[in-house]
Design a protein around this motif. Structure first.
Motif, short mmCIF file in Angstrom:
data_model
loop_
_atom_site.label_atom_id
_atom_site.label_comp_id
_atom_site.label_asym_id
_atom_site.label_seq_id
_atom_site.Cartn_x
_atom_site.Cartn_y
_atom_site.Cartn_z
N PRO A 20 46.74 53.02 39.30
CA PRO A 20 46.78 52.94 37.84
C PRO A 20 47.86 51.94 37.37
O PRO A 20 48.99 51.98 37.85
N ASN A 21 47.48 51.06 36.49
CA ASN A 21 48.38 50.09 35.87
C ASN A 21 48.15 50.12 34.37
O ASN A 21 47.17 50.70 33.89
N PHE A 22 49.04 49.45 33.65
CA PHE A 22 48.92 49.38 32.20
C PHE A 22 49.19 47.96 31.75
O PHE A 22 50.08 47.28 32.28
N VAL A 23 48.43 47.52 30.76
CA VAL A 23 48.64 46.20 30.17
C VAL A 23 49.96 46.26 29.41
O VAL A 23 50.23 47.20 28.66
N GLN A 24 50.79 45.23 29.59
CA GLN A 24 52.14 45.22 29.02
C GLN A 24 52.26 44.41 27.73
O GLN A 24 53.29 44.47 27.06
N TYR A 25 51.23 43.66 27.37
CA TYR A 25 51.30 42.78 26.20
C TYR A 25 50.02 42.89 25.37
O TYR A 25 48.99 43.36 25.86
N ASN A 26 50.06 42.41 24.15
CA ASN A 26 48.88 42.36 23.29
C ASN A 26 48.12 41.06 23.50
O ASN A 26 48.72 40.02 23.78
N GLY A 27 46.80 41.12 23.37
CA GLY A 27 45.97 39.93 23.44
C GLY A 27 45.79 39.35 24.84
O GLY A 27 45.65 38.14 25.00
N VAL A 28 45.76 40.20 25.85
CA VAL A 28 45.60 39.74 27.24
C VAL A 28 44.12 39.51 27.54
O VAL A 28 43.28 40.37 27.26
N ASN A 29 43.82 38.36 28.12
CA ASN A 29 42.44 38.02 28.46
C ASN A 29 41.98 38.76 29.72
O ASN A 29 42.72 38.87 30.69
N VAL A 30 40.75 39.22 29.66
CA VAL A 30 40.09 39.86 30.80
C VAL A 30 39.00 38.89 31.24
O VAL A 30 38.23 38.40 30.42
N ARG A 31 38.95 38.61 32.55
CA ARG A 31 38.04 37.56 33.03
C ARG A 31 37.08 38.06 34.11
O ARG A 31 37.29 39.11 34.69
N THR A 32 36.05 37.25 34.36
CA THR A 32 35.04 37.61 35.38
C THR A 32 35.47 37.25 36.79
O THR A 32 34.84 37.67 37.75
N GLY A 33 36.53 36.46 36.93
CA GLY A 33 37.02 36.04 38.24
C GLY A 33 38.51 35.79 38.21
O GLY A 33 39.14 35.83 37.14
N PRO A 34 39.09 35.51 39.38
CA PRO A 34 40.55 35.37 39.49
C PRO A 34 41.07 33.98 39.11
O PRO A 34 41.50 33.21 39.95
N GLY A 35 41.03 33.66 37.83
CA GLY A 35 41.56 32.38 37.37
C GLY A 35 41.12 32.07 35.95
O GLY A 35 40.14 32.64 35.45
N VAL A 36 41.85 31.16 35.31
CA VAL A 36 41.53 30.80 33.92
C VAL A 36 40.23 30.03 33.81
O VAL A 36 39.68 29.90 32.71
N GLN A 37 39.71 29.52 34.92
CA GLN A 37 38.45 28.78 34.87
C GLN A 37 37.24 29.73 34.74
O GLN A 37 36.14 29.29 34.48
N TYR A 38 37.47 31.04 34.93
CA TYR A 38 36.39 32.02 34.79
C TYR A 38 36.28 32.46 33.33
O TYR A 38 37.28 32.51 32.61
N ARG A 58 48.24 31.62 40.52
CA ARG A 58 48.74 32.87 39.96
C ARG A 58 48.09 34.01 40.72
O ARG A 58 47.05 33.85 41.33
N LYS A 59 48.69 35.17 40.64
CA LYS A 59 48.11 36.36 41.26
C LYS A 59 47.24 37.07 40.21
O LYS A 59 47.66 37.26 39.08
N TRP A 60 46.03 37.43 40.62
CA TRP A 60 45.08 38.10 39.75
C TRP A 60 44.68 39.42 40.38
O TRP A 60 44.55 39.53 41.60
N CYS A 61 44.42 40.42 39.54
CA CYS A 61 44.06 41.75 40.03
C CYS A 61 42.67 42.14 39.56
O CYS A 61 42.33 41.98 38.39
N TYR A 77 42.10 47.60 42.08
CA TYR A 77 41.61 47.71 43.45
C TYR A 77 42.48 46.88 44.40
O TYR A 77 42.88 47.33 45.45
N PHE A 78 42.71 45.63 44.03
CA PHE A 78 43.56 44.75 44.83
C PHE A 78 43.91 43.52 44.00
O PHE A 78 43.30 43.26 42.97
N CYS A 79 44.92 42.79 44.46
CA CYS A 79 45.33 41.54 43.81
C CYS A 79 45.27 40.41 44.84
O CYS A 79 45.48 40.64 46.03
N SER A 80 44.95 39.22 44.36
CA SER A 80 44.90 38.07 45.26
C SER A 80 45.27 36.82 44.49
O SER A 80 45.31 36.81 43.25
N ASN A 81 45.55 35.76 45.23
CA ASN A 81 45.90 34.49 44.60
C ASN A 81 44.65 33.83 44.03
O ASN A 81 43.62 33.77 44.69
#
Length: 120
Positions: A52-70, A94-97, A85-89
């Motif tokens: 379990p984790n929690f978002v720490q800021y407002n307006g955080v983008n949720v994406r379909t893949g691990p990067g801003v290009q998704y 950047r690290k994405w979860c 589930y897991f985090c990867s580069n």
């Protein structure tokens, strides 16, 4: 130490990869395998575990893949629960979860910089 014959080792590794991939996908898996040189069948069940984790800021983008290009599929706000589930580069160094939003989308990615195990 018991050394398995080469075909049995390869089959064992292949089964481990399949179970790991299935666990990452978040399901319960039942696998049946009969490696060469080993009599009988072996059944294994694996269940993916989340943290379990929690978002720490407002307006955080949720994406379909691990990067801003998704593509962005959602925007979340401070305090939103997120089971990781897991985090990867990512491709953007950047690290994405990968995880599931509480009461929302599943199998989505959030940059690790924006989540934490502590509720804000």
């Amino acid at each position: 130490m018991r050394i398995m014959p080469r075909p049995a080792r390869l089959a064992s590794r292949a089964a481990a990869v399949v179970l790991t991939m299935a666990a990452v996908a978040g399901g319960t898996v039942t696998a049946t395998a009969a490696p060469a040189g080993v009599s009988g069948q072996h059944q294994v069940q694996a269940k993916a575990h989340t943290i379990p984790n929690f978002v720490q800021y407002n307006g955080v983008n949720v994406r379909t893949g691990p990067g801003v290009q998704y593509p962005r599929v959602d925007i979340v706000y401070r305090g939103q629960g997120f089971n990781v589930y897991f985090c990867s580069n990512g491709h953007d160094n950047r690290k994405w979860c990968l995880g599931d939003l509480w009461g929302g989308r599943t199998r989505v990615w959030i940059a690790q910089d924006y989540i934490n195990t502590f509720r804000p």
